[in-house]
Design a protein around this motif. Structure first.
Motif, PDB file in Angstrom:
ATOM      1  N   ALA A 133      36.797  41.451  61.647  1.00 60.31           N
ATOM      2  CA  ALA A 133      38.051  41.816  60.962  1.00 60.31           C
ATOM      3  C   ALA A 133      39.230  41.028  61.533  1.00 60.31           C
ATOM      4  CB  ALA A 133      38.287  43.321  61.089  1.00 60.31           C
ATOM      5  N   ALA A 134      39.231  40.861  62.861  1.00 61.69           N
ATOM      6  CA  ALA A 134      40.339  40.124  63.488  1.00 61.69           C
ATOM      7  C   ALA A 134      40.291  38.650  63.091  1.00 61.69           C
ATOM      8  CB  ALA A 134      40.267  40.273  65.007  1.00 61.69           C
ATOM      9  N   GLN A 135      39.091  38.073  63.023  1.00 64.82           N
ATOM     10  CA  GLN A 135      38.993  36.662  62.611  1.00 64.82           C
ATOM     11  C   GLN A 135      39.500  36.456  61.195  1.00 64.82           C
ATOM     12  OE1 GLN A 135      34.750  35.983  63.363  1.00 64.82           O
ATOM     13  NE2 GLN A 135      35.285  34.543  64.986  1.00 64.82           N
ATOM     14  N   LEU A 136      39.323  37.492  60.361  1.00 65.52           N
ATOM     15  CA  LEU A 136      39.752  37.359  58.955  1.00 65.52           C
ATOM     16  C   LEU A 136      41.150  37.917  58.734  1.00 65.52           C
ATOM     17  CD1 LEU A 136      36.320  38.113  57.257  1.00 65.52           C
ATOM     18  CD2 LEU A 136      37.386  35.898  57.742  1.00 65.52           C
TER      19      LEU A 136
ATOM     20  N   THR B 212      36.275  43.800  51.913  1.00 66.57           N
ATOM     21  CA  THR B 212      35.726  43.697  50.557  1.00 66.57           C
ATOM     22  C   THR B 212      35.818  42.249  50.066  1.00 66.57           C
ATOM     23  OG1 THR B 212      36.390  45.946  50.082  1.00 66.57           O
ATOM     24  CG2 THR B 212      35.977  44.542  48.173  1.00 66.57           C
ATOM     25  N   GLY B 213      34.711  41.749  49.554  1.00 64.04           N
ATOM     26  CA  GLY B 213      34.696  40.375  49.033  1.00 64.04           C
ATOM     27  C   GLY B 213      34.425  39.328  50.097  1.00 64.04           C
TER      28      GLY B 213
ATOM     29  N   GLY C 136      32.151  44.377  53.356  1.00 61.71           N
ATOM     30  CA  GLY C 136      31.677  43.010  53.131  1.00 61.71           C
ATOM     31  C   GLY C 136      30.159  42.923  53.128  1.00 61.71           C
ATOM     32  N   GLN C 137      29.667  41.691  53.037  1.00 66.01           N
ATOM     33  CA  GLN C 137      28.226  41.453  52.934  1.00 66.01           C
ATOM     34  C   GLN C 137      27.770  40.557  54.073  1.00 66.01           C
ATOM     35  OE1 GLN C 137      27.161  39.096  49.546  1.00 66.01           O
ATOM     36  NE2 GLN C 137      24.968  39.485  49.785  1.00 66.01           N
ATOM     37  N   ALA C 138      26.567  40.856  54.610  1.00 67.61           N
ATOM     38  CA  ALA C 138      25.989  40.020  55.666  1.00 67.61           C
ATOM     39  C   ALA C 138      24.659  39.460  55.187  1.00 67.61           C
ATOM     40  CB  ALA C 138      25.779  40.839  56.929  1.00 67.61           C
ATOM     41  N   LEU C 139      24.415  38.179  55.486  1.00 65.98           N
ATOM     42  CA  LEU C 139      23.165  37.539  55.058  1.00 65.98           C
ATOM     43  C   LEU C 139      22.378  37.126  56.286  1.00 65.98           C
ATOM     44  CD1 LEU C 139      25.680  36.339  53.122  1.00 65.98           C
ATOM     45  CD2 LEU C 139      23.682  35.518  51.902  1.00 65.98           C
TER      46      LEU C 139
END
Ligand code: CP
Ligand code: NVA
Length: 318
Positions: A312-315, A50-51, A78-81
């Protein structure tokens, strides 16, 4: 996966064995949590990203990579562009360096599908957030995670299994041979003269294979020789994106490399077939592609669980 936080995802050889294991396990966990058989209500399912956001630079077409990343990021909250070739200034008006520095200020991750591998290296050199290589002319590491996941679902432990590649010595092969060797698979490769895998990647695969107890990498120009004794047969298009003008020459030079029922007879009983897609009938017959032996559609589905795990792992938010 604690050590993976903040890291780039550029090619499979850059992962430790523990990171590769962790990413595959997390992918399976996400399938259990968010997949069609999940028991969790999607409304209350965890949204660890989220975010967060990922910008996705695409210099080339994509079905799976784009849709799996957009959908997977959304499932995680989350969001993807999507940034197609004519959507941003990059390449026309702005350098990779400046693009990297700017997107890093907006987004939590930058993903890129590029022609030249140097472009993704340049992006990762200057980005201040983690970068994901979504395919370059040299590497396609996201695909390998999906392929290994499909093989583990089918066989369990892959140590001692034999993977045969028949066709072009290309980006998809490079990461698959590196990842297979890391998991202890024997690698056998048939490519036509002049279409060999990259020599440096072969060397690294041999080294990783030795560390993980595999047989030496077997190289041949004869498709049936590579397939002999294999548990997995893999191919890909003979004409990768960017090589369209070589279509006629390649189709001629790859004559005899089609994966079909008669070639599959050289594999071990119970052998399976993989292809990253998109697929053309010249490299694999319908009979094999749509057979019981073919894992191509679970393999495609896994593109979503695996890219979710990488992001997710990168973040550091699993
Ligand atoms: N396998 C794969 O990367 O497919 P797309 O080109 O559709 O993303
Ligand atoms: N080798 C192919 C893979 C496509 C997913 C290409 O680079 O076009």
């Amino acid at each position: 996966l604690a050590g993976f936080e903040g890291k780039h995802f550029i090619s499979i050889d850059k992962l430790s064995n523990e990171e590769l294991r962790g990413l595959l396990d997390l992918s399976k966990k996400y399938r259990d949590t968010y997949g069609k058989n999940a028991t969790v209500d999607p409304v209350t399912a965890p949204k660890p990203l989220t975010g967060k956001s990922v910008s996705m630079i695409f210099q080339k077409r994509s079905t799976r990579t784009r849709v799996s990343t957009e959908t997977g990021m959304n499932l995680l909250g989350g969001q993807a562009l999507f940034l197609g070739p004519s959507d941003i200034q990059l390449g026309v008006n702005e350098s990779m360096r400046d693009t990297a520095l700017v997107l890093s200020r907006f987004n939590s991750i930058v993903l890129a599908r590029v022609f030249s591998h140097n472009d993704v290296l340049e992006l990762s050199k200057h980005a201040t957030v983690p970068v994901i290589n979504a395919l370059s002319d040299m590497h396609h590491p996201l695909q390998t995670l999906a392929d290994l996941m499909a093989l583990e679902d089918h066989f369990g432990d892959l140590k001692g299994k034999t993977l045969a590649w028949v066709g072009d010595g290309n980006n998809v092969l490079h990461d698959l041979m590196l990842g297979g060797a890391k998991l202890g698979m024997n690698i056998r490769i048939a490519t036509p003269v002049g279409y060999d895998a990259n020599a440096g990647v072969i060397e690294t695969t041999k080294k990783l294979g030795a560390e993980n107890g595999t047989e030496d990498v077997f190289l041949t120009t004869v498709a049936s020789e590579a397939v002999k004794g294999s548990d997995v047969v893999v191919t890909d298009t003979w004409v990768s994106m960017g090589q369209e003008s070589e279509y006629e020459k390649r189709v001629k030079e790859f004559d005899g490399y089609q994966v079909n029922a008669s070639l599959m007879k050289h594999a071990n009983p119970g052998a399976v077939f993989l292809h990253c897609l998109p697929r053309h009938p010249e490299e694999v017959s319908d009979e094999v592609f749509y057979s019981e032996q073919s894992l191509v559609f679970p393999e495609a589905e896994n593109r979503m669980w695996t890219v979710m795990a990488v992001m997710a792992a990168q973040l550091g938010k699993l």
